[in-house]
Each structure stands twice: as C-alpha cells, then as structure tokens.
Design a protein around this motif. Structure first.
Motif, PDB file in Angstrom:
ATOM      1  N   UNK A 281       0.831  -1.203   0.000  1.00 43.47           N
ATOM      2  CA  UNK A 281       0.000   0.000   0.000  1.00 43.47           C
ATOM      3  C   UNK A 281       0.869   1.257   0.000  1.00 43.47           C
ATOM      4  N   UNK A 282       0.454   2.223  -0.797  1.00 50.56           N
ATOM      5  CA  UNK A 282       1.127   3.522  -0.851  1.00 50.56           C
ATOM      6  C   UNK A 282       0.383   4.440   0.103  1.00 50.56           C
ATOM      7  N   UNK A 283       0.933   4.626   1.286  1.00 43.82           N
ATOM      8  CA  UNK A 283       0.235   5.353   2.333  1.00 43.82           C
ATOM      9  C   UNK A 283      -0.553   4.392   3.199  1.00 43.82           C
ATOM     10  N   UNK A 284      -1.318   4.922   4.140  1.00 45.84           N
ATOM     11  CA  UNK A 284      -2.121   4.094   5.025  1.00 45.84           C
ATOM     12  C   UNK A 284      -3.219   3.385   4.248  1.00 45.84           C
ATOM     13  N   UNK A 285      -3.569   2.177   4.708  1.00 45.46           N
ATOM     14  CA  UNK A 285      -4.547   1.368   3.987  1.00 45.46           C
ATOM     15  C   UNK A 285      -5.871   2.113   3.816  1.00 45.46           C
ATOM     16  N   UNK A 286      -6.320   2.803   4.851  1.00 46.44           N
ATOM     17  CA  UNK A 286      -7.627   3.459   4.821  1.00 46.44           C
ATOM     18  C   UNK A 286      -7.715   4.537   3.746  1.00 46.44           C
ATOM     19  N   UNK A 287      -6.618   5.252   3.515  1.00 52.40           N
ATOM     20  CA  UNK A 287      -6.631   6.326   2.517  1.00 52.40           C
ATOM     21  C   UNK A 287      -5.427   6.206   1.587  1.00 52.40           C
ATOM     22  N   UNK A 288      -5.124   4.984   1.184  1.00 55.30           N
ATOM     23  CA  UNK A 288      -3.939   4.738   0.358  1.00 55.30           C
ATOM     24  C   UNK A 288      -4.053   5.434  -0.990  1.00 55.30           C
ATOM     25  N   UNK A 289      -2.904   5.951  -1.452  1.00 55.18           N
ATOM     26  CA  UNK A 289      -2.867   6.570  -2.770  1.00 55.18           C
ATOM     27  C   UNK A 289      -2.823   5.538  -3.877  1.00 55.18           C
TER      28      UNK A 289
END
Length: 304
Positions: A281-289
């Motif tokens: 995941x690019x960034x956190x899973x909840x708000x991944x880019x």
C-alpha cells in the motif's frame, strides 16, 4: 488521443517506478480517468513474478487530462530504466538522488504528456522547468520512446488467476525483512519457504543437504479473509495454529522487497503450494494513494 499531466509528487512517482524497475526491462502503463496502472507481466526466465499496480491520479498528478476513443484510456509500453532516469532528472536532492539534478528548487514544474518526435514516433515527453536561485528559468525536455498498445494487445493483459488464499498476514517492515532475506542468500539455492498462520505467526525457512534455518515472527496481524464459510463465521473454519506455506524463489523475493522504498503497509496472502500475493500500500490502507500487487509463483524443489 491526448494525454497531459503535471507531476505534482515526483519523489513518490520515482519510488513507485523504482519498485518495479528491477522486475523487467519494460513495463506497461495504462492511463485512465481516475487511476494509473503500472503492469509487469511474468517472464519465465525471471521467475514469473508479476506486478499489477493501481495508483490514484490525484496522489501523483494535477491538471490531469486524458482523451481517447477507448473509454478515455491509453495504454503504452516503455523501458522502466528510461522512465526512472527521466523522473530522477527532475527530482530535488531531498529525494535521496543527490545533487545531480539541475532542477532542485521548489519552483520546479514537470509536465508529462504523450507526443510525437521529429520522426513521428510516439514518445512520453517530460517538460521540466525550474527557476534557479538567480531567478533564471531553465527548461529541459526529455523524450522517451513508447509503444502505444493496440486493442488486441490490451485484451491479452490479464491478471493471474489464483485460488482463495489460505492465510493473510500483515508483514513486518519490508526494509527489515529484506535484510533477513539477503542474509539467507548463501543457503537459499532451493528457494525460501514462506509460512504463516491465523495466530499472527510468520516463518521463513531455507533447507540444504546439511542444514535448515528458520526465522520467525509472532504477534503479527491477520486481516480478515475475504470469503467466509457458509455460516458467515470463519473463526472455526481453520485451525489458527496451522501453518500454510509456499516455496518461492529467493531472487523473486528480493526483487519484491525492493518495494520497501514505497511501502508503509504490506499484506501477504499465501495460496499454499501455488503462489504468494503481496499487496504493497502507498500510504495508510484506509486512505492509500494506490496499491502495488505482486504475484510470486510457487517453485518446486525436486531435491526434497
């Protein structure tokens, strides 16, 4: 067809391309209205590892415009090392690329667009403009030859078909995992067995004629499985302590672990004796880019 975008986050784009550059010499990029997909299909000579990524447009670009007769999608094939070089030329020193770039100020703008060169061949053009400390504007254009895919080529692009994973587990930081896997290199001629269970345990093992080495982690997280049993509760469907494993190429595993430069969260899914699927995941899973999905096929050790 038309395509043009301002690369707002050059450093992030570099890390994504760097994660796939070691897999194959060429990759496929699909530009769509809301996402960009970077695809590396499996090459048998390289162990068959594949990557299928999906990156949100607004996580990398601004002023993003695309138009085509194929549902506003454009698919191109291009050299991964060339793309990495073009992006690095526009990166600031803070990205870890040193001071080789002439475009190192906050005023740098990078426009990427699909164009034609003087020979009327398709290119991905990078227009880099920057204002130096003396107020002078510098402009450089880099062009990367690309092949625009035909409809028949696009139809052949299919993600691997895999069985439902036996276990999902959240991996330790990939940089630390890479150090461990690299130290197993001298013993890993027959590959590395990757095992996990539903009790948050992960094991890496290598076996030779005279030795067996196992390295383990406990207390990891098991994300929910996507398919439950018919009663809607999979808590009793599997023994939480039963290990599920797959033997994979050490070389493929190290190539995947090069994605540590972009990873914040990585989930491994083990399809026993079939393959390993890894979601970076690019960034956190909840708000991944976006997410890079790696497929590493199982290998079979005939000596065991």
């Amino acid at each position: 067809m038309r395509f043009r975008a301002n690369i707002e986050h050059v450093d992030s784009f570099i890390k994504i391309v760097q994660s796939v550059e070691k897999l194959q010499k060429r990759c496929t990029i699909q530009f769509a209205e809301h996402e960009m997909r970077i695809i590396c299909t499996g090459d048998a000579s390289e162990g068959g590892i594949q990557v299928w990524s999906s990156i949100k447009v607004d996580s990398l670009f601004t002023e993003y415009r695309i138009q085509s007769h194929s549902n506003n999608e454009i698919t191109i094939s291009l050299p991964t090392d060339g793309l990495l070089v073009a992006l690095r030329s526009a990166a600031a020193p803070t990205s870890g690329q040193g001071s080789s770039s002439a475009f190192a100020t906050a005023e740098t703008q990078v426009i990427m667009k699909l164009a034609k060169n003087q020979d009327r061949k398709s290119v991905l053009s990078f227009e880099i403009s920057s204002t130096n400390s003396m107020g002078r504007t510098m402009n450089v254009v880099q062009q990367l030859l690309v092949d625009v895919a035909r409809h028949a080529d696009i139809e052949r692009l299919k993600e691997p078909m895999c069985p439902e994973p036996d276990v999902h587990i959240l991996l330790p930081p990939l940089a630390k995992l890479r150090t461990v896997v690299d130290r197993l290199r001298p013993l890993a001629n027959n590959g590395i067995t990757f095992r996990a269970n539903h009790a948050g345990e992960l094991q890496l093992a290598v076996t030779t004629e005279s030795a067996r080495v196992e390295i383990g982690w406990t207390g990891l997280t098991n994300p929910p499985m996507s398919i439950q049993n018919p009663d809607g509760d999979d808590s009793e469907a599997k023994d939480p302590n039963e290990m599920h494993g797959v033997l994979v190429s050490h070389k493929c595993l190290l190539k995947f672990l090069s994605s540590h430069v972009v990873s914040t969260t990585t989930i491994a899914c083990i399809c026993e004796n079939h393959c390993m699927i890894l979601y970076v995941y690019i960034g956190n899973v909840a708000d991944a880019g976006g997410v890079l999905t790696f497929y590493i096929p199982a290998q079979f050790d005939d000596s065991m």
